[in-house]
Motif scaffolding. Structure first.
Motif, short mmCIF file in Angstrom:
data_model
loop_
_atom_site.label_atom_id
_atom_site.label_comp_id
_atom_site.label_asym_id
_atom_site.label_seq_id
_atom_site.Cartn_x
_atom_site.Cartn_y
_atom_site.Cartn_z
N PRO A 68 0.81 -1.32 -0.08
CA PRO A 68 0.20 -0.09 0.04
C PRO A 68 0.90 1.30 -0.07
O PRO A 68 0.45 2.34 -0.35
N ILE A 69 2.04 1.26 0.36
CA ILE A 69 2.78 2.52 0.53
C ILE A 69 3.94 2.68 -0.75
O ILE A 69 4.59 3.40 -0.73
N ILE A 70 3.69 1.59 -1.65
CA ILE A 70 4.44 1.76 -2.78
C ILE A 70 3.89 2.79 -3.86
O ILE A 70 2.69 2.80 -4.17
N VAL A 71 4.83 3.79 -4.29
CA VAL A 71 4.13 4.73 -4.89
C VAL A 71 4.57 4.63 -6.35
O VAL A 71 5.47 3.90 -6.76
N SER A 72 3.73 5.59 -7.43
CA SER A 72 4.15 5.22 -8.63
C SER A 72 5.25 5.98 -9.22
O SER A 72 5.08 6.74 -10.28
N THR A 73 6.55 5.58 -8.88
CA THR A 73 7.64 6.29 -9.34
C THR A 73 7.93 5.66 -10.99
O THR A 73 8.39 6.56 -11.74
N SER A 74 7.30 4.78 -11.32
CA SER A 74 7.48 4.25 -12.67
C SER A 74 6.40 4.57 -13.73
O SER A 74 5.97 4.14 -14.59
N GLY A 75 5.45 5.40 -12.93
CA GLY A 75 4.13 5.81 -13.62
C GLY A 75 4.46 7.19 -14.41
O GLY A 75 5.47 7.87 -14.31
N PRO A 76 3.36 7.61 -15.13
CA PRO A 76 3.62 8.72 -16.08
C PRO A 76 3.66 10.05 -15.66
O PRO A 76 4.10 11.10 -16.27
N ARG A 77 3.52 10.24 -14.23
CA ARG A 77 3.55 11.74 -13.55
C ARG A 77 4.63 11.65 -12.62
O ARG A 77 4.34 12.65 -11.57
N PHE A 78 5.71 10.91 -12.57
CA PHE A 78 6.49 11.13 -11.64
C PHE A 78 7.77 11.70 -12.50
O PHE A 78 8.40 11.19 -13.17
N TRP A 79 7.85 12.93 -12.21
CA TRP A 79 8.71 13.91 -12.94
C TRP A 79 9.84 14.33 -12.01
O TRP A 79 10.73 15.12 -12.59
N GLY A 436 22.18 30.16 -7.94
CA GLY A 436 21.85 30.76 -6.67
C GLY A 436 20.27 30.99 -6.53
O GLY A 436 19.94 31.40 -5.57
N LYS A 437 19.40 30.44 -7.27
CA LYS A 437 17.87 30.54 -7.23
C LYS A 437 17.45 28.99 -7.14
O LYS A 437 17.77 28.36 -7.78
N LYS A 438 16.45 29.10 -5.80
CA LYS A 438 15.74 28.11 -5.50
C LYS A 438 14.76 27.73 -6.69
O LYS A 438 14.03 28.55 -7.05
N GLY A 439 14.92 26.40 -7.16
CA GLY A 439 13.90 26.12 -8.17
C GLY A 439 13.36 24.78 -8.17
O GLY A 439 13.32 24.11 -7.03
N ILE A 440 12.71 24.45 -9.30
CA ILE A 440 11.90 23.27 -9.35
C ILE A 440 12.15 22.44 -10.47
O ILE A 440 12.44 23.20 -11.61
N ARG A 441 12.25 21.29 -10.72
CA ARG A 441 13.00 20.52 -11.92
C ARG A 441 11.87 19.46 -12.36
O ARG A 441 11.43 18.60 -11.28
N ALA A 442 11.41 19.38 -13.57
CA ALA A 442 10.63 18.46 -13.84
C ALA A 442 11.27 17.58 -15.31
O ALA A 442 11.61 18.38 -15.93
N ALA A 443 11.50 16.24 -15.18
CA ALA A 443 12.01 15.68 -16.15
C ALA A 443 10.76 14.78 -16.81
O ALA A 443 10.12 13.99 -16.14
N PHE A 444 11.03 14.64 -18.05
CA PHE A 444 10.09 13.88 -18.93
C PHE A 444 10.96 12.53 -19.65
O PHE A 444 11.74 12.80 -20.44
N VAL A 445 10.84 11.23 -19.22
CA VAL A 445 11.48 10.45 -19.40
C VAL A 445 10.50 8.96 -19.59
O VAL A 445 11.03 8.19 -20.29
N ASN A 446 9.43 9.11 -19.27
CA ASN A 446 8.55 8.02 -19.00
C ASN A 446 7.65 7.57 -20.25
O ASN A 446 7.09 8.76 -20.91
N TRP A 447 7.83 6.51 -20.73
CA TRP A 447 7.11 6.19 -22.12
C TRP A 447 5.65 6.49 -22.01
O TRP A 447 5.16 6.45 -23.09
N ARG A 448 5.03 6.27 -20.81
CA ARG A 448 3.60 6.40 -20.60
C ARG A 448 3.17 7.92 -20.84
O ARG A 448 2.01 7.87 -20.97
N THR A 449 3.76 8.58 -20.29
CA THR A 449 3.33 10.21 -20.36
C THR A 449 2.86 10.62 -21.46
O THR A 449 3.33 10.49 -22.78
N THR A 450 1.45 11.47 -21.37
CA THR A 450 1.00 11.79 -22.48
C THR A 450 0.71 13.42 -22.38
O THR A 450 0.58 13.79 -21.11
N GLU A 451 0.20 13.96 -23.29
CA GLU A 451 -0.39 15.59 -23.39
C GLU A 451 -1.37 15.60 -22.13
O GLU A 451 -1.29 16.82 -21.40
N ASP A 452 -2.16 14.82 -21.67
CA ASP A 452 -3.05 14.82 -20.95
C ASP A 452 -2.70 15.06 -19.33
O ASP A 452 -3.24 15.89 -18.75
N ASP A 453 -1.41 14.41 -19.27
CA ASP A 453 -0.66 14.34 -17.91
C ASP A 453 -0.28 15.69 -17.88
O ASP A 453 -0.43 16.44 -16.87
#
Ligand SMILES: *Cc1c(COP(=O)(O)O)cnc(C)c1O
Length: 469
Positions: A68-79, A436-453
């Motif tokens: 139950p605590i396994i998260v979808s790191t292999s899913g389409p919206r783990f960026w 020097g600026k705090k920011g956020i990163r989103a990486a697109f690598v998963n074959w399942r990710t779509t435009e809807d995501d």
């Protein structure tokens, strides 16, 4: 006499594998709905049972406590980070790797098929990356070990340049290393190799919001070495902004100066699969060694990466990795065996998931995966760039979007924003600091990710940023 539980499990192997298949399908078919993060945790204090539970009850325990605590790191919206998932064919290869349970150190042609599969897979990968077949390669657990393996051979090379055999004698003297924006794992490799993580000379990055190496400064630092050999660690895709060193310019320097050229192209190497981005790697075939991660953009299960080292350095590679006090293993140059060519001795049939995925989807399949990721990164980048509440910290060069919040309290709010976003469990991104600026990163690598995501995440971000105001 065989243990009773083992005997019972052996008799119901079909039931066990069927239950595993059903459970695997349940996860994979619902991966998009599964949370990308969870706050739940468990007490991990189980005692070793005196008499085992048997595999079915063990599965029951796993499902009660851990599943139950396994998260979808292999899913389409783990960026977050640069993660990727598993293609269907790679799962087939991975399951069979376990079932056949071969030890892939075994010598080619001695009844063990593993080395043959691994060598064939390396050739397929060289084809995918449009690299010449004059590289030897091998599979390791990840790009960290790939960097380590390449730099280990580089270390042997630089020793030999002054008549020393570092593998036998240990490291001595100063080893000159240049790099602009090395990945942390390359620096860690320097620690592991006895070179020391402080002992590299930092070359300036290019002017103007870049992480790529400044070629003028590079040549200046080379001249400071007065003709002494050195190792250059270059980047084929930095993690923050996916910047590429200029490999054509470095190729020219390579024809003038004596150095070992290593490229960390863990995920950036895949740019070669895209017609619009392959120019980023022009000249990389002149490197002496290259790191590629497979568990990222190739979308095969962890743990999978390769290292490529030019075949002409085969002897150095063997000197680095041979089991020299085990005469029963034979002469490593005559009897090819992977255990004399890379760090691990015993290991699983690491190449099989990659072999399956390459054969199943081919060049076109990977072109589609890579171009899809790039298109989605650009789409998400457009959302960021067009929204006054956010700002791009760097242009979207490949598959990663590096951004910050805009406005007065943006630096204070960035962590808060990211925590709220990640806590929704609908998407996951990671924090970074850039210029020097705090920011956020989103990486697109998963074959399942779509435009809807991307659309879904953009809506979610808009809602959260408005509530923070
Ligand atoms: C991910 C990454 C690494 C480290 O790879 P692991 O597979 O985590 O060991 C090294 N270099 C680059 C550029 C990376 O992106």
């Amino acid at each position: 006499m065989m243990n009773g539980q083992l005997q019972k499990d052996l008799l119901q192997l079909d039931v066990l594998l069927e239950a595993t298949k059903t459970q695997g399908l349940e996860y994979l078919n619902n991966i998009s709905d599964r949370q990308t993060s969870t706050k739940k945790t468990i007490n991990s204090q189980m005692n070793l049972p005196a008499h085992g539970l048997g595999a079915l009850d063990a599965l029951g325990q796993f499902n009660e406590r851990f599943e139950p605590i396994i998260v979808s790191t292999s899913g389409p919206r783990f960026w977050g980070l640069v993660i990727g998932g598993s293609t269907p064919a790679s799962i087939v290869g991975d399951w069979l790797t376990t079932v056949y349970d071969q030890n892939s150190f075994a010598t080619k042609g001695q009844g063990d098929i593993s080395a043959i599969i691994e060598l064939e897979t390396i050739r397929l990968l060289l084809d995918l990356f449009e690299l010449p077949q004059n590289f030897l390669g091998g599979f390791v657990t990840g790009a960290t070990m790939s960097n380590f393996s390449c730099l280990a051979v580089a270390r042997q090379w630089i020793g030999k340049e002054s008549g020393k055999d570092f593998a036998k004698e240990g490291v001595s003297g100063k080893i000159n290393i240049l790099s602009a924006t090395p990945h942390s794992s390359a620096v860690k490799s320097l620690s592991l190799l006895g070179i020391g993580s402080n002992n590299f000379t930092k070359v300036k990055p290019m002017e103007g919001n870049r992480e790529a190496i400044d070629i003028v400064d590079l040549e200046k630092k080379i001249l400071d070495f007065n003709g002494k050999p050195f190792i250059l660690i270059s980047s084929g895709g930095t993690v923050n902004t996916v910047d590429f060193d200029d490999f054509e310019a470095i190729s020219e320097l390579k024809s003038k100066y004596n150095f070992w050229w290593h490229i960390d192209a863990a995920f950036g190497g895949f740019a070669v699969c895209s017609k619009t981005h392959q120019h980023l790697l022009r000249g990389w075939e002149n490197a002496d060694s290259i790191t590629i991660d497979c568990h990222k953009w190739l979308n095969v299960p962890y743990e999978s990466a390769v290292f490529f080292v030019k075949e002409k350095y085969k002897l150095l590679q063997v000197e680095t990795f041979q089991n020299s006090n085990a005469p029963y293993l034979g002469n490593p140059l005559e009897n090819f065996s992977y255990l004399n060519f890379l760090p691990e001795n015993s290991r699983r049939l690491k190449a099989l998931p990659v072999w399956f995925s390459l054969v199943a989807y081919g060049k076109q399949g990977y072109q589609d995966i890579v171009e899809n990721s790039i298109a989605l990164a650009n789409k998400f980048g457009e959302f960021i760039g067009n929204n006054k509440d956010f700002e791009l910290l760097a242009p979207v060069r490949l598959n990663t979007v590096c951004f910050a919040l805009n406005g007065e309290k943006s630096q204070e709010n960035v962590e808060k924003f990211l925590t709220i976003l990640n806590d929704t469990g609908e998407v996951f991104m990671t924090p970074t600091v850039y210029n020097g600026k705090k920011g956020i990163r989103a990486a697109f690598v998963n074959w399942r990710t779509t435009e809807d995501d991307v659309v879904r995440v953009a809506a979610l971000m808009t809602k959260i940023i408005n509530e923070l105001k």
